[in-house]
Motif scaffolding. Structure first.
Motif, PDB file in Angstrom:
ATOM      1  N   ALA A  12     -17.223 -11.159 -39.458  1.00  0.00           N
ATOM      2  CA  ALA A  12     -18.360 -12.284 -38.871  1.00  0.00           C
ATOM      3  C   ALA A  12     -17.816 -12.819 -37.808  1.00  0.00           C
ATOM      4  O   ALA A  12     -16.616 -12.920 -37.417  1.00  0.00           O
ATOM      5  CB  ALA A  12     -18.176 -13.550 -39.906  1.00  0.00           C
ATOM      6  N   VAL A  13     -18.703 -13.423 -36.990  1.00  0.00           N
ATOM      7  CA  VAL A  13     -18.447 -13.693 -35.661  1.00  0.00           C
ATOM      8  C   VAL A  13     -19.288 -15.068 -35.283  1.00  0.00           C
ATOM      9  O   VAL A  13     -20.546 -15.006 -35.543  1.00  0.00           O
ATOM     10  CB  VAL A  13     -18.986 -12.716 -34.426  1.00  0.00           C
ATOM     11  CG1 VAL A  13     -18.431 -13.164 -33.060  1.00  0.00           C
ATOM     12  CG2 VAL A  13     -18.420 -11.051 -34.515  1.00  0.00           C
ATOM     13  N   LEU A  14     -18.702 -15.955 -34.844  1.00  0.00           N
ATOM     14  CA  LEU A  14     -19.075 -17.469 -34.550  1.00  0.00           C
ATOM     15  C   LEU A  14     -19.580 -17.338 -33.029  1.00  0.00           C
ATOM     16  O   LEU A  14     -18.632 -17.223 -32.087  1.00  0.00           O
ATOM     17  CB  LEU A  14     -18.459 -18.449 -34.676  1.00  0.00           C
ATOM     18  CG  LEU A  14     -18.741 -19.779 -34.346  1.00  0.00           C
ATOM     19  CD1 LEU A  14     -19.833 -20.027 -35.395  1.00  0.00           C
ATOM     20  CD2 LEU A  14     -17.604 -20.741 -34.619  1.00  0.00           C
ATOM     21  N   VAL A  15     -20.882 -17.640 -32.649  1.00  0.00           N
ATOM     22  CA  VAL A  15     -20.988 -17.469 -31.159  1.00  0.00           C
ATOM     23  C   VAL A  15     -21.507 -18.751 -30.846  1.00  0.00           C
ATOM     24  O   VAL A  15     -22.372 -19.205 -31.266  1.00  0.00           O
ATOM     25  CB  VAL A  15     -22.045 -16.492 -30.913  1.00  0.00           C
ATOM     26  CG1 VAL A  15     -22.422 -16.418 -29.313  1.00  0.00           C
ATOM     27  CG2 VAL A  15     -21.686 -15.008 -31.163  1.00  0.00           C
ATOM     28  N   ILE A  16     -20.885 -19.396 -29.675  1.00  0.00           N
ATOM     29  CA  ILE A  16     -21.166 -20.882 -29.459  1.00  0.00           C
ATOM     30  C   ILE A  16     -21.909 -20.737 -27.966  1.00  0.00           C
ATOM     31  O   ILE A  16     -21.200 -20.201 -27.119  1.00  0.00           O
ATOM     32  CB  ILE A  16     -20.108 -21.730 -29.362  1.00  0.00           C
ATOM     33  CG1 ILE A  16     -19.151 -21.843 -30.769  1.00  0.00           C
ATOM     34  CG2 ILE A  16     -20.393 -23.097 -28.779  1.00  0.00           C
ATOM     35  CD1 ILE A  16     -17.971 -22.316 -30.941  1.00  0.00           C
ATOM     36  N   GLY A  17     -23.085 -21.182 -27.776  1.00  0.00           N
ATOM     37  CA  GLY A  17     -23.701 -21.060 -26.604  1.00  0.00           C
ATOM     38  C   GLY A  17     -24.353 -19.851 -26.321  1.00  0.00           C
ATOM     39  O   GLY A  17     -24.024 -18.850 -26.606  1.00  0.00           O
ATOM     40  N   PHE A  21     -25.478 -14.840 -21.488  1.00  0.00           N
ATOM     41  CA  PHE A  21     -24.310 -14.089 -22.068  1.00  0.00           C
ATOM     42  C   PHE A  21     -24.156 -14.189 -23.780  1.00  0.00           C
ATOM     43  O   PHE A  21     -24.283 -13.285 -24.401  1.00  0.00           O
ATOM     44  CB  PHE A  21     -23.030 -14.387 -21.516  1.00  0.00           C
ATOM     45  CG  PHE A  21     -21.918 -13.907 -22.204  1.00  0.00           C
ATOM     46  CD1 PHE A  21     -21.332 -12.575 -22.035  1.00  0.00           C
ATOM     47  CD2 PHE A  21     -21.044 -14.853 -22.932  1.00  0.00           C
ATOM     48  CE1 PHE A  21     -20.240 -12.226 -22.599  1.00  0.00           C
ATOM     49  CE2 PHE A  21     -19.754 -14.281 -23.636  1.00  0.00           C
ATOM     50  CZ  PHE A  21     -19.403 -12.947 -23.276  1.00  0.00           C
ATOM     51  N   GLY A  22     -24.377 -15.382 -24.270  1.00  0.00           N
ATOM     52  CA  GLY A  22     -24.033 -15.444 -25.666  1.00  0.00           C
ATOM     53  C   GLY A  22     -25.357 -15.102 -26.496  1.00  0.00           C
ATOM     54  O   GLY A  22     -25.217 -14.543 -27.465  1.00  0.00           O
ATOM     55  N   GLY A  23     -26.547 -15.317 -25.780  1.00  0.00           N
ATOM     56  CA  GLY A  23     -27.623 -14.662 -26.374  1.00  0.00           C
ATOM     57  C   GLY A  23     -27.782 -13.261 -26.524  1.00  0.00           C
ATOM     58  O   GLY A  23     -27.875 -12.661 -27.708  1.00  0.00           O
ATOM     59  N   ALA A  24     -27.448 -12.520 -25.587  1.00  0.00           N
ATOM     60  CA  ALA A  24     -27.145 -10.947 -25.558  1.00  0.00           C
ATOM     61  C   ALA A  24     -26.299 -10.576 -26.591  1.00  0.00           C
ATOM     62  O   ALA A  24     -26.373  -9.691 -27.436  1.00  0.00           O
ATOM     63  CB  ALA A  24     -26.879 -10.468 -24.312  1.00  0.00           C
ATOM     64  N   VAL A  79     -16.917 -18.137 -27.060  1.00  0.00           N
ATOM     65  CA  VAL A  79     -17.247 -19.391 -26.401  1.00  0.00           C
ATOM     66  C   VAL A  79     -18.297 -18.725 -25.341  1.00  0.00           C
ATOM     67  O   VAL A  79     -17.835 -18.426 -24.251  1.00  0.00           O
ATOM     68  CB  VAL A  79     -16.247 -20.190 -25.886  1.00  0.00           C
ATOM     69  CG1 VAL A  79     -16.681 -21.629 -25.018  1.00  0.00           C
ATOM     70  CG2 VAL A  79     -15.332 -20.694 -27.095  1.00  0.00           C
ATOM     71  N   GLY A  80     -19.523 -18.665 -25.386  1.00  0.00           N
ATOM     72  CA  GLY A  80     -20.458 -18.269 -24.204  1.00  0.00           C
ATOM     73  C   GLY A  80     -20.579 -19.495 -23.347  1.00  0.00           C
ATOM     74  O   GLY A  80     -21.455 -18.911 -22.490  1.00  0.00           O
ATOM     75  N   VAL A  81     -20.271 -20.708 -23.457  1.00  0.00           N
ATOM     76  CA  VAL A  81     -20.692 -21.745 -22.603  1.00  0.00           C
ATOM     77  C   VAL A  81     -20.138 -21.529 -21.258  1.00  0.00           C
ATOM     78  O   VAL A  81     -18.672 -21.366 -21.343  1.00  0.00           O
ATOM     79  CB  VAL A  81     -20.336 -22.884 -23.153  1.00  0.00           C
ATOM     80  CG1 VAL A  81     -20.583 -24.110 -22.127  1.00  0.00           C
ATOM     81  CG2 VAL A  81     -21.057 -23.386 -24.537  1.00  0.00           C
ATOM     82  N   GLY A  82     -20.690 -21.270 -20.183  1.00  0.00           N
ATOM     83  CA  GLY A  82     -20.098 -20.973 -18.996  1.00  0.00           C
ATOM     84  C   GLY A  82     -20.426 -22.343 -17.730  1.00  0.00           C
ATOM     85  O   GLY A  82     -19.831 -22.303 -16.742  1.00  0.00           O
ATOM     86  N   THR A  83     -21.523 -22.608 -17.997  1.00  0.00           N
ATOM     87  CA  THR A  83     -21.972 -23.615 -16.925  1.00  0.00           C
ATOM     88  C   THR A  83     -21.303 -25.005 -16.942  1.00  0.00           C
ATOM     89  O   THR A  83     -21.245 -25.655 -15.929  1.00  0.00           O
ATOM     90  CB  THR A  83     -23.646 -23.936 -17.130  1.00  0.00           C
ATOM     91  OG1 THR A  83     -23.859 -24.511 -18.382  1.00  0.00           O
ATOM     92  CG2 THR A  83     -24.579 -22.812 -17.100  1.00  0.00           C
ATOM     93  N   SER A  88     -16.697 -25.965 -21.963  1.00  0.00           N
ATOM     94  CA  SER A  88     -16.184 -24.974 -22.297  1.00  0.00           C
ATOM     95  C   SER A  88     -14.715 -24.964 -22.598  1.00  0.00           C
ATOM     96  O   SER A  88     -14.194 -24.295 -23.652  1.00  0.00           O
ATOM     97  CB  SER A  88     -16.318 -23.613 -21.133  1.00  0.00           C
ATOM     98  OG  SER A  88     -15.263 -22.698 -21.280  1.00  0.00           O
ATOM     99  N   VAL A  89     -14.048 -25.905 -21.853  1.00  0.00           N
ATOM    100  CA  VAL A  89     -12.653 -26.028 -22.297  1.00  0.00           C
ATOM    101  C   VAL A  89     -12.433 -26.917 -23.682  1.00  0.00           C
ATOM    102  O   VAL A  89     -11.751 -26.580 -24.428  1.00  0.00           O
ATOM    103  CB  VAL A  89     -11.997 -27.029 -21.009  1.00  0.00           C
ATOM    104  CG1 VAL A  89     -10.511 -27.543 -21.621  1.00  0.00           C
ATOM    105  CG2 VAL A  89     -11.773 -26.236 -20.036  1.00  0.00           C
ATOM    106  N   LEU A  90     -13.477 -27.698 -23.758  1.00  0.00           N
ATOM    107  CA  LEU A  90     -13.272 -28.685 -25.007  1.00  0.00           C
ATOM    108  C   LEU A  90     -13.452 -27.849 -26.315  1.00  0.00           C
ATOM    109  O   LEU A  90     -12.861 -28.002 -27.088  1.00  0.00           O
ATOM    110  CB  LEU A  90     -14.387 -29.965 -24.907  1.00  0.00           C
ATOM    111  CG  LEU A  90     -14.017 -31.184 -24.157  1.00  0.00           C
ATOM    112  CD1 LEU A  90     -15.210 -32.083 -24.087  1.00  0.00           C
ATOM    113  CD2 LEU A  90     -12.702 -31.719 -24.762  1.00  0.00           C
ATOM    114  N   ILE A  91     -14.601 -26.884 -26.142  1.00  0.00           N
ATOM    115  CA  ILE A  91     -15.018 -25.960 -27.323  1.00  0.00           C
ATOM    116  C   ILE A  91     -13.687 -25.148 -27.508  1.00  0.00           C
ATOM    117  O   ILE A  91     -13.417 -25.004 -28.743  1.00  0.00           O
ATOM    118  CB  ILE A  91     -16.008 -25.305 -27.236  1.00  0.00           C
ATOM    119  CG1 ILE A  91     -17.428 -26.383 -27.080  1.00  0.00           C
ATOM    120  CG2 ILE A  91     -16.382 -24.201 -28.079  1.00  0.00           C
ATOM    121  CD1 ILE A  91     -18.565 -25.601 -26.330  1.00  0.00           C
TER     122      ILE A  91
END
Length: 223
Positions: A12-17, A21-24, A79-83, A88-91
Motif C-alpha cells: 500500500a502507498v499513502l499519497v499526500i497532496g 503530481f500527487g493526483g497522477a 509527499v506530493g505537496v510542493g507549493t 512539505s517539510v512539516l509533513i
C-alpha cells in the motif's frame, strides 16, 4: 476525522497532496491495482477526486491527523505537496517521526530537496526538473524516452540510425564502434525481443540502448 479500521497491505502507498503530481501518482497506482490512500486538505480537490481514488480530507501537517488515519501502518508514503515549503517539510518530518519505512517527497528546488533529505526523506524527486531534462534530450534527436540512472549511466528508447538498418547487432558492431549496448528491439506488431548478436535491426524498429549519456547522445545524433 475518519479513521482506518484495517491495516493496509504490504504494497500500500499513502499519497499526500493531490496536485498534478500527487493526483497522477495516485490515479496510476490505482490503475495498477495497488492499494492507495490519498490525503488532501483542500475540500475542492477532495470533491474532485472522490470516487476516483480512496481519499481522506485531512491536514497532514498535523501529526495527530496522520496518526489517526494510520499513516504509520503504510510501508510507503509520498509527499506530493510542493507549493508550500513549510507544509512539505512539516509533513515529511511527521512521517519520519511515525517511522514510515519509505518516504518519497517532491521537491521544487535543490534547496528544498536538501532540506527534505536532512530531515529524513529517503527519496527526493524533482518532477519538473526531471521532465525538462527528458524532453530536452528527446526534442534534439531520435530519442523517444530517456532515463538517467547514476554516474552518467543512461537508458534510452530510440529509433535506430539508418546505418544499422538490415544488419544484425553483431554485424553493426554497435558496442565496439559507439560504446553503447543495445538491450532490446521492438519491431512493429511483434513482441519485444531481448537483443543478441544475431538480432537484426530494421526500419521502423524501436531499440532500447544503455550506456554513458554522452555516448548515447552521439549515437542518437547519427543520421
Amino acid at each position: 476525522m475518519p479513521q482506518r479500521n484495517n491495516a493496509p497491505r504490504a504494497s500500500a502507498v499513502l499519497v499526500i497532496g493531490l496536485g498534478r503530481f500527487g493526483g497522477a501518482l495516485a490515479a496510476t497506482l490505482e490503475d495498477l491495482g495497488r492499494e492507495v490512500l490519498a490525503v488532501e486538505k483542500d475540500e475542492h480537490l477532495v470533491s474532485q477526486w472522490s470516487g476516483r481514488v480512496p481519499i481522506i480530507e485531512a491536514d497532514a501537517s498535523n501529526p495527530d491527523a496522520l496518526e489517526q488515519l494510520g499513516a504509520q501502518e503504510f510501508p510507503v508514503a509520498v509527499v506530493g505537496v510542493g507549493t508550500s515549503l513549510e507544509a512539505s517539510v512539516l509533513i515529511t518530518a511527521n512521517l519520519v517521526d511515525l517511522e514510515v519505512p519509505q518516504i518519497w517527497a517532491k521537491a521544487t528546488s535543490a534547496e528544498h530537496g536538501r532540506i527534505l533529505r536532512r530531515i529524513g526523506a529517503h527519496h527526493v524527486v524533482y518532477p519538473e526538473h526531471d521532465a525538462g531534462q527528458r524532453v530536452a534530450h528527446m526534442v534534439t534527436g531520435r530519442m523517444l524516452d530517456y532515463i538517467e540512472m547514476e554516474d552518467g549511466f543512461t537508458i534510452v528508447k530510440m529509433r535506430p540510425p539508418k546505418e544499422t538498418y538490415g544488419f544484425t547487432i553483431g554485424e553493426s558492431r554497435i558496442r565496439q564502434r559507439y560504446g553503447v549496448t543495445v538491450l532490446g528491439v521492438k519491431s512493429p506488431g511483434e513482441a519485444f525481443e531481448y537483443a543478441s548478436e544475431e538480432t537484426r535491426i530494421n526500419p521502423g524498429d524501436t531499440i532500447i540502448v544503455s550506456g554513458d549519456s554522452g555516448l548515447l547522445e552521439a549515437f542518437a545524433a547519427r543520421p
